[in-house]
Write a protein that holds these residues in place. Structure first.
Motif, PDB file in Angstrom:
ATOM      1  N   ASP A 143       0.700  -1.221   0.132  1.00 43.29           N
ATOM      2  CA  ASP A 143      -0.186  -0.206   0.058  1.00 43.29           C
ATOM      3  C   ASP A 143       0.891   1.268   0.005  1.00 43.29           C
ATOM      4  N   ARG A 144       2.055   0.978   0.172  1.00 42.46           N
ATOM      5  CA  ARG A 144       3.284   2.085   0.075  1.00 42.46           C
ATOM      6  C   ARG A 144       4.088   2.068  -1.157  1.00 42.46           C
ATOM      7  N   GLN A 145       3.756   2.938  -2.093  1.00 40.77           N
ATOM      8  CA  GLN A 145       4.172   2.756  -3.393  1.00 40.77           C
ATOM      9  C   GLN A 145       5.107   4.140  -3.793  1.00 40.77           C
ATOM     10  N   VAL A 146       6.343   4.285  -4.287  1.00 38.77           N
ATOM     11  CA  VAL A 146       6.986   5.327  -4.360  1.00 38.77           C
ATOM     12  C   VAL A 146       7.726   5.242  -6.094  1.00 38.77           C
ATOM     13  N   THR A 147       7.707   6.648  -6.662  1.00 37.82           N
ATOM     14  CA  THR A 147       8.104   6.491  -7.824  1.00 37.82           C
ATOM     15  C   THR A 147       9.628   6.889  -8.115  1.00 37.82           C
ATOM     16  N   ASP A 148       9.573   7.922  -7.207  1.00 36.13           N
ATOM     17  CA  ASP A 148      11.136   8.650  -7.559  1.00 36.13           C
ATOM     18  C   ASP A 148      12.303   8.146  -6.242  1.00 36.13           C
ATOM     19  N   LYS A 149      12.133   7.160  -5.820  1.00 34.53           N
ATOM     20  CA  LYS A 149      13.051   6.580  -4.774  1.00 34.53           C
ATOM     21  C   LYS A 149      13.048   4.887  -4.836  1.00 34.53           C
ATOM     22  N   TYR A 150      14.199   4.526  -4.832  1.00 31.74           N
ATOM     23  CA  TYR A 150      14.461   3.124  -4.432  1.00 31.74           C
ATOM     24  C   TYR A 150      14.083   2.701  -2.942  1.00 31.74           C
ATOM     25  N   VAL A 151      13.449   1.547  -2.784  1.00 33.50           N
ATOM     26  CA  VAL A 151      12.992   1.386  -1.409  1.00 33.50           C
ATOM     27  C   VAL A 151      14.014   0.745  -0.692  1.00 33.50           C
ATOM     28  N   LEU A 152      14.131   0.795   0.679  1.00 32.05           N
ATOM     29  CA  LEU A 152      14.913  -0.134   1.409  1.00 32.05           C
ATOM     30  C   LEU A 152      13.593  -1.053   2.465  1.00 32.05           C
ATOM     31  N   CYS A 153      13.883  -2.258   2.488  1.00 32.70           N
ATOM     32  CA  CYS A 153      13.002  -3.229   2.672  1.00 32.70           C
ATOM     33  C   CYS A 153      13.625  -3.835   4.004  1.00 32.70           C
ATOM     34  N   PRO A 154      12.601  -3.992   4.807  1.00 30.92           N
ATOM     35  CA  PRO A 154      13.156  -4.583   6.121  1.00 30.92           C
ATOM     36  C   PRO A 154      13.476  -6.296   6.044  1.00 30.92           C
ATOM     37  N   GLU A 155      14.083  -6.784   6.841  1.00 31.47           N
ATOM     38  CA  GLU A 155      14.594  -8.392   6.529  1.00 31.47           C
ATOM     39  C   GLU A 155      13.202  -9.306   6.467  1.00 31.47           C
ATOM     40  N   GLY A 156      13.419  -9.893   5.369  1.00 28.06           N
ATOM     41  CA  GLY A 156      12.500 -10.949   5.159  1.00 28.06           C
ATOM     42  C   GLY A 156      11.371 -10.361   4.047  1.00 28.06           C
ATOM     43  N   SER A 157      11.489  -9.065   3.758  1.00 29.28           N
ATOM     44  CA  SER A 157      10.626  -8.402   2.697  1.00 29.28           C
ATOM     45  C   SER A 157      11.426  -8.126   1.486  1.00 29.28           C
ATOM     46  N   GLN A 158      10.763  -8.446   0.318  1.00 32.48           N
ATOM     47  CA  GLN A 158      11.328  -8.175  -1.087  1.00 32.48           C
ATOM     48  C   GLN A 158      11.138  -6.986  -1.880  1.00 32.48           C
ATOM     49  N   VAL A 159      11.827  -6.591  -2.712  1.00 32.25           N
ATOM     50  CA  VAL A 159      11.434  -5.306  -3.432  1.00 32.25           C
ATOM     51  C   VAL A 159      10.614  -5.643  -4.537  1.00 32.25           C
ATOM     52  N   VAL A 160       9.834  -4.618  -4.798  1.00 31.38           N
ATOM     53  CA  VAL A 160       8.484  -4.983  -5.699  1.00 31.38           C
ATOM     54  C   VAL A 160       8.509  -3.741  -6.706  1.00 31.38           C
ATOM     55  N   ARG A 161       8.759  -4.048  -7.893  1.00 27.92           N
ATOM     56  CA  ARG A 161       8.478  -3.084  -9.077  1.00 27.92           C
ATOM     57  C   ARG A 161       7.292  -3.043  -9.702  1.00 27.92           C
ATOM     58  N   THR A 162       6.525  -2.157  -9.882  1.00 27.87           N
ATOM     59  CA  THR A 162       5.083  -2.289 -10.357  1.00 27.87           C
ATOM     60  C   THR A 162       4.903  -1.395 -11.606  1.00 27.87           C
ATOM     61  N   SER A 163       4.337  -1.734 -12.709  1.00 28.71           N
ATOM     62  CA  SER A 163       3.990  -0.788 -14.048  1.00 28.71           C
ATOM     63  C   SER A 163       2.542  -1.049 -14.285  1.00 28.71           C
ATOM     64  N   ASN A 164       1.796  -0.135 -14.229  1.00 26.73           N
ATOM     65  CA  ASN A 164       0.285  -0.348 -14.765  1.00 26.73           C
ATOM     66  C   ASN A 164       0.428   0.450 -16.216  1.00 26.73           C
ATOM     67  N   PHE A 165      -0.124  -0.119 -17.257  1.00 27.98           N
ATOM     68  CA  PHE A 165       0.064   0.344 -18.533  1.00 27.98           C
ATOM     69  C   PHE A 165      -1.215   1.180 -18.942  1.00 27.98           C
TER      70      PHE A 165
END
Length: 508
Positions: A385-407
């Protein structure tokens, strides 16, 4: 890792790109960004603070391709090749900017005279050829194309304004050198090894990252591409299961933007679906290719810039254009999940996409172009529920990075492409409907999940960062993430997709 599917470069093409490669690589290593200091870096030798934005970190030029609207079909091939030459010219100029810091330190006019001035001359000639191509194709070349020839210098933390010209001769008020001649005290000092992540890469920087806990829920900063699916209209979905590029299909071409141009993307792409993807693939080649999708009726090509961990790994393209020779370095990270889903429209049924429809979402040049077409976003599993366009994210341990594109999910009903590769499709309006004259088509949503070791950010420096591949002058900014699609579904499968979505079913 893997293989590069790029066809053998012709002798002429080799000569064209050799200059850029020679500038990019020197002394056995990259020289892209050894002067980049992270924002607010402390300079102990001068006991003061400086900002990366005060230095000329990169080159901003008008994106001519986005400004062309009426290019006759017969002229598009020639125009696309000239647009690709403009990209090559920027790449070469950026390489020269990064490799001449010592010369810049002793000459406040060096950037203008040795880099920006010659670049303007080359761009003027290419713009003239674009006009000639359009006229030969029976069209009217837009007047004043030469006003797009001038470029300027910009800082590493300075967002682009989208026009490539600040009104003072294509240069910052510091004569193209930064507020202090591009470095402190006339020497290379501690900027020599700062901000290059130990491997010469032009970014990312510490300020390009944000802790996912510091991102506000439901506060995505751009509205483009918000999911069109809702409780009314067409509520079904169709999921295409196409793998995560297990076949290691990589190249730095871009069949949509630069057909027939080797290394047209200047960065490496992952491909899933169609297995005959390169700059020279015809529609017939795509239609006759193998596919990685479980449903063999889906030969669509889904592709996006690879994500890399800048950890010093020497990848298969470490010395290649599009790879390490253009600042895209480190270990290629393959997605652990690639969810490819088509959904409906809030207000209406959807119609079938035409075969070979091309859609680009996001902007590979958003850092210098401005954010008008930026669209992809980053998040973490468990925090989507937290999406950011102009930053890469630092995820907590056990969480994975997600890239999302809606066309884009509205189509003009006529064209499979357009001169700027955008005008034939559009995003829904605020109420979820398509603008007059446009029809709702299935909206493609791509969600990529990566197991990325969390970078370390300390004292304004980032160690072992991850970043998307990009044009070298874009400094690996997250705002430049993007995604590409060519529809090559057979008629029966496309009808099934439409029926599932309009019928409220969830299919695959």
């Amino acid at each position: 890792m893997g293989r590069n599917t790029r066809k053998r470069r012709s002798p002429l093409a080799t000569k064209v790109v050799a200059g850029a490669a020679a500038l990019a690589v020197g002394g056995g290593g990259l020289v892209w960004a050894n002067f980049y200091a992270s924002a607010h870096e402390s300079d102990s030798s001068h006991h003061r603070t400086r900002s990366a934005g005060a230095q000329v970190a990169t080159i901003q030029c008008p994106d001519v391709g986005q400004k062309l609207r009426n290019v006759p079909r017969g002229a598009r091939s020639g125009v696309d090749k000239e647009l690709a030459k403009l990209d090559e010219q920027i790449t070469e100029a950026y390489a020269r900017l990064a490799s001449t810091r010592q010369a810049q330190s002793g000459d406040s006019a060096y950037v203008q005279n040795a880099i920006l001035g010659p670049l303007k001359s080359k761009r003027t000639a290419a713009l003239d050829r674009i006009g000639i191509n359009i006229r030969r194709g029976g069209g009217d070349a837009p007047g004043g194309l030469d006003r797009f020839a001038e470029c300027r210098g910009m800082g590493a933390d300075q967002p682009g304004n989208g026009d490539g010209d600040n009104g003072n001769g294509g240069q910052d008020q510091d004569n193209g050198q930064g507020q202090d001649g591009g470095q402190d005290g006339g020497g290379q000092d501690d900027g020599q090894n700062q901000g290059d992540n130990g491997n010469g890469a032009a970014g990312p920087f510490a300020d390009d990252f944000v802790d996912i806990n510091d991102v506000q829920p439901n506060s995505r900063d751009l509205e483009n591409g918000l999911a069109a699916n809702g409780d009314g209209g067409s509520t079904g979905s169709f999921t295409a299961v196409c793998g995560v590029n297990e076949n290691n299909l990589f190249n730095s071409d871009n069949l949509i933007v630069a057909p027939g141009v080797d290394n047209g993307a200047h960065h490496t792409h992952d491909y899933v679906g169609n297995q005959n993807n390169n700059a020279f693939s015809s529609d017939d080649d795509l239609a006759g290719a193998d596919t990685s999708c479980q449903n063999q009726g889906d030969k669509s090509t889904y592709y996006w810039p690879v994500l890399r961990l800048q950890d010093g790994t020497q990848e298969f393209d470490a010395n290649d254009l599009g790879g390490g020779a253009e600042g895209n370095v480190g270990k290629i990270l393959k997605a652990t999940e690639a969810e490819i889903k088509f959904v409906g429209n809030q207000q209406s049924d959807v119609v079938a996409m035409p075969k070979f429809l091309r859609i680009i979402t996001g902007d590979a040049k958003a850092f210098t172009n401005g954010v008008a077409n930026a669209n992809s976003s980053f998040s973490c599993t468990g925090f989507e529920d937290r999406q950011v366009t102009d930053k890469y994210v630092l995820c907590p341990e056990g969480s994975q990075v997600v890239r999302t594109s809606n066309f884009q999910s509205c189509w003009d009903g006529q064209n499979i492409d357009s001169a700027n590769h955008r005008d034939h499709v559009a995003f829904v309006q605020q109420d979820g409907s398509c603008a007059n004259g446009f029809q709702a088509i299935p909206q493609l949503q791509v969600r990529l999940v990566y197991d990325v070791p969390a970078p370390t950010v300390e004292n304004g420096q980032v160690q072992n960062p991850y970043a998307v591949d990009g044009f070298p002058e874009q400094l690996h900014k997250p705002i430049t993430d993007h995604n590409d699609f060519i529809n090559v579904m057979d008629e029966n499968l496309m009808n099934e997709v439409v029926d599932c979505i309009n019928g409220g079913e969830d299919c695959q």
